[in-house]
Design a protein around this motif. Structure first.
Motif: not given
Length: 134
Positions: A46, A48, A67, A71-75, A77-78, A81
């Motif tokens: 990964n 990210d 993360a 990419l804090d806004y994507k935590k 989703k990470i 996954e």
């Protein structure tokens, strides 16, 4: 003079920011090297995340990751996954993946713990804390 100073310090600044080596720690109560390698592979694949801690205790697998800062806004989703990938590989474990810094910090403190029962108890507490909504 300013150009010379800038010429020397900009490359040093850029070199200092280029460290992108991941740190992955795995703690397994049962010392199963195969599972440790498998978790490391999933986390290393990964792009990210830059750091992670995985703890195997009884039937629980706790994975706390960090993360990359932008990419804090994507935590969320990470987390989804990684949870899906780890549940596919470790179907007999209750998997919890979190990108929360507090959980990551607490999991890192458990890495050096020698008392296996204490690790198991703390993992259960951390899983309960993660479920709480504030």
């Amino acid at each position: 003079m300013k150009k010379i100073t800038l010429f020397f310090f900009v490359p040093l600044l850029l070199a200092g920011c280029s460290g992108n080596e991941k740190t992955i720690d795995v703690y397994d109560v049962f010392d199963d090297a195969e599972k440790s390698v498998e978790v490391r592979d999933v986390l290393n694949s990964n792009e990210d995340i830059y750091s992670g801690t995985a703890i195997f205790a009884d039937n629980d697998l706790l994975v706390a990751v960090q993360a990359k800062p932008w990419l804090d806004y994507k935590k969320g989703k990470i987390e989804e996954e990684l949870t899906k990938q780890l549940e596919d590989r470790f179907s007999d474990y209750n998997v919890l993946v979190s990108a929360d810094y507090k959980l990551y910090w607490e999991a890192n403190k458990l890495i050096n713990e020698e008392d296996q029962q204490k690790v198991t108890d703390e993992v259960k507490k951390l899983k309960d804390l993660e479920k709480e909504e504030t």
